[in-house]
Design a protein around this motif. Structure first.
Motif, PDB file in Angstrom:
ATOM      1  N   THR A 164     -55.981  92.638   2.684  1.00 28.65           N
ATOM      2  CA  THR A 164     -56.958  91.917   1.877  1.00 28.65           C
ATOM      3  C   THR A 164     -57.144  92.614   0.534  1.00 28.65           C
ATOM      4  OG1 THR A 164     -58.120  91.413   3.923  1.00 28.65           O
ATOM      5  CG2 THR A 164     -59.309  90.974   1.882  1.00 28.65           C
ATOM      6  N   ILE A 165     -57.187  91.833  -0.543  1.00 26.77           N
ATOM      7  CA  ILE A 165     -57.523  92.346  -1.861  1.00 26.77           C
ATOM      8  C   ILE A 165     -58.704  91.521  -2.366  1.00 26.77           C
ATOM      9  CG2 ILE A 165     -56.753  92.695  -4.243  1.00 26.77           C
ATOM     10  CD1 ILE A 165     -53.901  92.878  -3.190  1.00 26.77           C
ATOM     11  N   VAL A 166     -59.778  92.165  -2.796  1.00 24.91           N
ATOM     12  CA  VAL A 166     -60.931  91.451  -3.341  1.00 24.91           C
ATOM     13  C   VAL A 166     -61.149  91.926  -4.768  1.00 24.91           C
ATOM     14  CG1 VAL A 166     -63.374  90.899  -3.053  1.00 24.91           C
ATOM     15  CG2 VAL A 166     -61.982  91.396  -1.057  1.00 24.91           C
ATOM     16  N   LEU A 167     -61.191  90.988  -5.712  1.00 23.37           N
ATOM     17  CA  LEU A 167     -61.397  91.344  -7.105  1.00 23.37           C
ATOM     18  C   LEU A 167     -62.730  90.777  -7.582  1.00 23.37           C
ATOM     19  CD1 LEU A 167     -57.889  90.563  -8.617  1.00 23.37           C
ATOM     20  CD2 LEU A 167     -58.715  92.726  -7.747  1.00 23.37           C
ATOM     21  N   GLY A 168     -63.551  91.644  -8.185  1.00 24.32           N
ATOM     22  CA  GLY A 168     -64.834  91.187  -8.716  1.00 24.32           C
ATOM     23  C   GLY A 168     -64.698  90.566 -10.091  1.00 24.32           C
ATOM     24  N   GLY A 169     -63.674  90.966 -10.838  1.00 25.76           N
ATOM     25  CA  GLY A 169     -63.469  90.442 -12.189  1.00 25.76           C
ATOM     26  C   GLY A 169     -62.251  89.543 -12.255  1.00 25.76           C
ATOM     27  N   VAL A 170     -61.826  89.241 -13.458  1.00 23.86           N
ATOM     28  CA  VAL A 170     -60.707  88.326 -13.670  1.00 23.86           C
ATOM     29  C   VAL A 170     -59.386  89.065 -13.447  1.00 23.86           C
ATOM     30  CG1 VAL A 170     -59.606  86.797 -15.341  1.00 23.86           C
ATOM     31  CG2 VAL A 170     -62.073  87.067 -15.350  1.00 23.86           C
ATOM     32  N   ALA A 171     -58.452  88.412 -12.784  1.00 28.52           N
ATOM     33  CA  ALA A 171     -57.105  88.960 -12.643  1.00 28.52           C
ATOM     34  C   ALA A 171     -56.241  88.342 -13.725  1.00 28.52           C
ATOM     35  CB  ALA A 171     -56.540  88.624 -11.276  1.00 28.52           C
ATOM     36  N   ARG A 172     -55.305  89.102 -14.239  1.00 30.55           N
ATOM     37  CA  ARG A 172     -54.406  88.547 -15.258  1.00 30.55           C
ATOM     38  C   ARG A 172     -53.305  87.721 -14.605  1.00 30.55           C
ATOM     39  NH1 ARG A 172     -52.482  92.968 -19.147  1.00 30.55           N
ATOM     40  NH2 ARG A 172     -51.514  91.195 -20.169  1.00 30.55           N
ATOM     41  N   ASP A 173     -52.238  87.406 -15.373  1.00 30.60           N
ATOM     42  CA  ASP A 173     -51.214  86.456 -14.912  1.00 30.60           C
ATOM     43  C   ASP A 173     -50.536  86.912 -13.610  1.00 30.60           C
ATOM     44  OD1 ASP A 173     -51.873  85.565 -17.367  1.00 30.60           O
ATOM     45  OD2 ASP A 173     -49.873  85.664 -18.227  1.00 30.60           O
ATOM     46  N   PHE A 174     -49.934  85.944 -12.933  1.00 33.87           N
ATOM     47  CA  PHE A 174     -49.081  86.171 -11.763  1.00 33.87           C
ATOM     48  C   PHE A 174     -49.817  86.837 -10.603  1.00 33.87           C
ATOM     49  CE2 PHE A 174     -45.898  86.224 -15.276  1.00 33.87           C
ATOM     50  CZ  PHE A 174     -45.192  85.112 -14.887  1.00 33.87           C
ATOM     51  N   CYS A 175     -51.081  86.488 -10.404  1.00 32.95           N
ATOM     52  CA  CYS A 175     -51.814  87.003  -9.241  1.00 32.95           C
ATOM     53  C   CYS A 175     -51.200  86.382  -7.985  1.00 32.95           C
ATOM     54  CB  CYS A 175     -53.277  86.625  -9.389  1.00 32.95           C
ATOM     55  SG  CYS A 175     -54.240  87.003  -7.966  1.00 32.95           S
ATOM     56  N   GLY A 176     -50.859  87.225  -7.009  1.00 34.36           N
ATOM     57  CA  GLY A 176     -50.273  86.713  -5.756  1.00 34.36           C
ATOM     58  C   GLY A 176     -48.842  86.241  -5.916  1.00 34.36           C
ATOM     59  N   LEU A 177     -48.120  86.828  -6.862  1.00 33.82           N
ATOM     60  CA  LEU A 177     -46.715  86.459  -7.090  1.00 33.82           C
ATOM     61  C   LEU A 177     -45.887  86.729  -5.839  1.00 33.82           C
ATOM     62  CD1 LEU A 177     -44.468  85.778  -9.272  1.00 33.82           C
ATOM     63  CD2 LEU A 177     -44.314  88.215  -9.619  1.00 33.82           C
ATOM     64  N   VAL A 185     -58.964  87.577  -2.668  1.00 31.97           N
ATOM     65  CA  VAL A 185     -60.208  86.891  -3.019  1.00 31.97           C
ATOM     66  C   VAL A 185     -60.483  87.154  -4.493  1.00 31.97           C
ATOM     67  CG1 VAL A 185     -62.666  86.678  -2.558  1.00 31.97           C
ATOM     68  CG2 VAL A 185     -61.095  87.172  -0.691  1.00 31.97           C
ATOM     69  N   LEU A 186     -60.602  86.071  -5.271  1.00 33.27           N
ATOM     70  CA  LEU A 186     -60.859  86.192  -6.702  1.00 33.27           C
ATOM     71  C   LEU A 186     -62.278  85.691  -6.957  1.00 33.27           C
ATOM     72  CD1 LEU A 186     -57.529  84.539  -7.818  1.00 33.27           C
ATOM     73  CD2 LEU A 186     -58.011  86.967  -7.901  1.00 33.27           C
ATOM     74  N   ARG A 187     -63.192  86.595  -7.243  1.00 29.24           N
ATOM     75  CA  ARG A 187     -64.575  86.158  -7.441  1.00 29.24           C
ATOM     76  C   ARG A 187     -64.781  85.576  -8.835  1.00 29.24           C
ATOM     77  NH1 ARG A 187     -67.972  87.435  -3.764  1.00 29.24           N
ATOM     78  NH2 ARG A 187     -69.725  87.523  -5.177  1.00 29.24           N
ATOM     79  N   GLU A 188     -63.963  85.985  -9.791  1.00 30.81           N
ATOM     80  CA  GLU A 188     -64.109  85.470 -11.155  1.00 30.81           C
ATOM     81  C   GLU A 188     -62.866  84.713 -11.610  1.00 30.81           C
ATOM     82  OE1 GLU A 188     -66.604  85.408 -13.463  1.00 30.81           O
ATOM     83  OE2 GLU A 188     -67.952  86.109 -11.898  1.00 30.81           O
ATOM     84  N   GLY A 189     -62.018  84.330 -10.688  1.00 30.06           N
ATOM     85  CA  GLY A 189     -60.830  83.568 -11.062  1.00 30.06           C
ATOM     86  C   GLY A 189     -59.726  84.441 -11.614  1.00 30.06           C
TER      87      GLY A 189
END
Lengths: 270, 321
Positions: A164-177, A185-189
């Motif tokens: 599991t990976i949980v991010l509180g902020g925005v992830a940049r391109d190619f998340c989950g490539l 889990v992307l809390r801020e997209g």
């Protein structure tokens, strides 16, 4: 009894310190720890040249200072606990098997890369390739949990297999490539191309995502596993809307180009 | 995952009846490419030359190369990765919605026609330029096209090749590859090669300021790299080997003028299809060649007493016995 390491001087070039790992340090005396070899660029230097060492070897290691250029901390650790007060460099907890890492600051790229199990919590931001597979390797993290309170860089969870990976902020391109399993889990997209080429696995986003064109909308509901999942994440202080919340998850299936059976769940407040 | 599916330009010249240029402008940047290798040549297998070949061009604007193309696809800027991924889905008969296709600036008819032509080709070849590899997505854009070429081999022969420029860049990749197993982004600090682009690639090392000296041969990072990288080059001792005064040589601590390769210095250059070509110098130069300068620096270092403390140097395996 904890072992305290204070970074005394900033290295000019990256410092590769994979010996800073509780299971390697436990059982060593203070003098033995000072003598351990770390790599300053290509030069092999004793640990005491860069760190003040307080206490004897222990399963509980605490690091202090701006460790931006210190890499491979907790590499392959099998047990114990590392607490870092300050920023830390790349490859934190890479290939770790068990144990607990907490960073009160930001971390670099490749944290928890190819980890087997364990727990990493970064209170600041993190770099790219979290829990990813190294270049040329078929799969990334196998299990375990990585929590980042801040934002993250490129290719989060690239080729991850489980965990599991949980991010509180925005992830940049190619998340989950090229994901092969596990949950992000992307809390801020995320920025563009989330879930590109994914094979299996789940990406949950609480904010709208710009979808890849090769994802197909399947249905809108709240899957039952979300109740168990949100309860599981509650213990880390993370709140995930489940069946009791007003709203549904919009479910997309992809990536059709693989063709894969991955899913992206985007929360729609009701 | 997997290797690069590629071939030599000789095979392209003899056999390729379907050619795609993606994110490049060969008419202006590689002006002899059309006439020598791709669309204009007649061969045993394509006796009518241009009439036997189909050329498609994918770019964000209509460049001069579009005139030479049979099919021109104008993709929306920054949508190359999406378009290639759609093509990967379409060749496998997966359903992609019309809205998703429209987002890339294409229509279903155009893509269906392209896929049909690609599948019915006898030998397809895709060339990609900096419009693909240097825009948002970078290495993943190239990876997407290389994967598409690899997957097309389920239907027909298909290969992909980057359009290289700037002198002997292919040579640098090839030499690194046979010596270490990796093409670029390598560190030797532990005494053996380790590969991790993003961590050890030049631009990333310079942007983060992870090095304390720079030795630059036949390149001009001062003109192309981002501002923080240039600041690092100014801060650390930079040594530059170049025949000309460049942006890099102006900010370097030491600039050694060398003879221009291929004009006044002999050697070997690698063509974009990784074929080594001998360079025969036409002129004489008063300056030494790059090779001679590096050899003399190595000799001078060998004469110096070893400067690291005993036991602090990494264990290295000598390359020659």
């Amino acid at each position: 009894m904890t072992l305290q390491l204070h970074l005394r001087q900033q290295p000019d070039v990256p410092l590769e310190a994979e010996v800073i790992s509780p299971d390697q340090l436990a059982g060593l005396s203070n003098a033995q720890i000072r003598e351990l070899i770390i790599y300053h660029g290509k030069r092999q230097v004793p640990l005491e040249e860069f760190f003040d060492v307080e206490g004897d070897g222990s399963q509980d290691v605490v690091l202090h200072g701006d460790l931006n250029k210190v890499r491979w901390v907790g590499h392959g650790m099998k047990s114990g606990r590392i607490t870092i007060h300050g920023d830390v460099g790349m490859h934190l907890g890479a290939r770790m098997k068990r144990g607990h890492i907490e960073v009160h600051g930001s971390a670099g790229d490749w944290i928890g890369a190819e980890m087997k199990n364990g727990f990493i919590h970064v209170h600041g931001n993190a770099g790219g390739q979290i829990g990813a597979a190294y270049r040329g390797a078929p799969s990334g993290m196998r299990n375990g949990t990585i929590i980042v309170d801040g934002s993250a860089g490129l290719e989060v969870g690239m080729r991850m297999r489980r965990g599991t990976i949980v991010l509180g902020g925005v992830a940049r391109d190619f998340c989950g490539l090229q994901m092969k399993g596990g949950t992000i889990v992307l809390r801020e997209g995320a920025e563009i191309r989330a879930g590109a080429w994914m094979n299996r696995g789940t990406i949950i986003s609480l904010k709208p995502l710009q979808m890849m064109p090769t994802f197909a909308h399947a249905n809108d509901d709240t899957p039952t596993f979300m109740n168990i999942y949100s309860r599981h994440l509650n213990q880390f202080g993370i709140d995930l809307p489940d069946g009791r919340a007003a709203g549904t998850y919009r479910r997309y299936i992809g990536d059709l180009s693989v063709p894969g059976k991955g899913e992206i769940l985007v929360w729609q407040a009701g | 995952m997997g290797g690069k599916v590629t071939c030599t330009l000789g095979e392209v010249k003899q056999r390729a009846d379907f050619i795609v240029y993606w994110g490049g402008n060969p008419a202006e940047c590689h002006p002899r490419h059309f006439t020598k290798y791709t669309i204009m040549q007649k061969s045993k297998f394509l006796p009518r030359g241009r009439k036997d070949r189909t050329m498609a061009l994918v770019d964000i604007r209509e460049t001069k190369s579009a005139k030479a193309a049979d099919i021109f696809l104008q993709v929306k800027p920054g949508k190359d990765f999406e378009l290639i991924t759609i093509l990967r889905a379409l060749i496998k008969d997966q359903r992609v919605t019309d809205d998703a296709i429209a987002e890339t600036g294409m229509t279903r008819e155009v893509l269906d026609d392209l896929v049909r032509r690609m599948k019915s080709a006898k030998f397809g070849c895709m060339f990609f330029g900096m419009g693909l590899s240097m825009t948002r997505g970078k290495h993943m854009n190239s990876a997407a096209l290389l994967t598409l070429a690899a997957e097309m081999n389920a239907f027909t022969k298909f290969v992909a090749m980057p359009m290289r420029g700037h002198g002997n860049v292919t040579g640098a990749d090839v030499i690194m590859r046979w010596q270490t197993g990796y093409p670029f982004g390598i560190t030797f600090n532990r005494g053996y090669p380790r590969y991790n682009p993003g961590e050890f690639s030049t631009v990333d090392v310079l942007v983060r300021g992870d090095c304390d000296a720079a030795f630059i041969i036949g390149a001009d990072p001062g003109a192309t790299m981002p501002r923080p990288a240039i600041e690092t080059l100014k801060r650390i001792p930079t040594i530059c080997l170049d025949p000309h005064v460049t942006h890099t040589s102006k900010l370097a601590r030491v600039h050694i003028t060398t003879a221009p390769q291929g004009i006044a210095a002999p050697g070997t250059a690698y063509r974009m299809d990784e074929i080594p070509m001998p360079l025969k110098p036409a002129l004489k130069s008063p300056y030494p060649s790059d090779e001679e300068v590096v050899r003399r620096i190595n000799e001078a270092i060998a004469r110096k007493p070893f400067w690291l403390k005993e036991g602090s140097q990494p264990m290295t395996v000598p390359a020659h016995g």
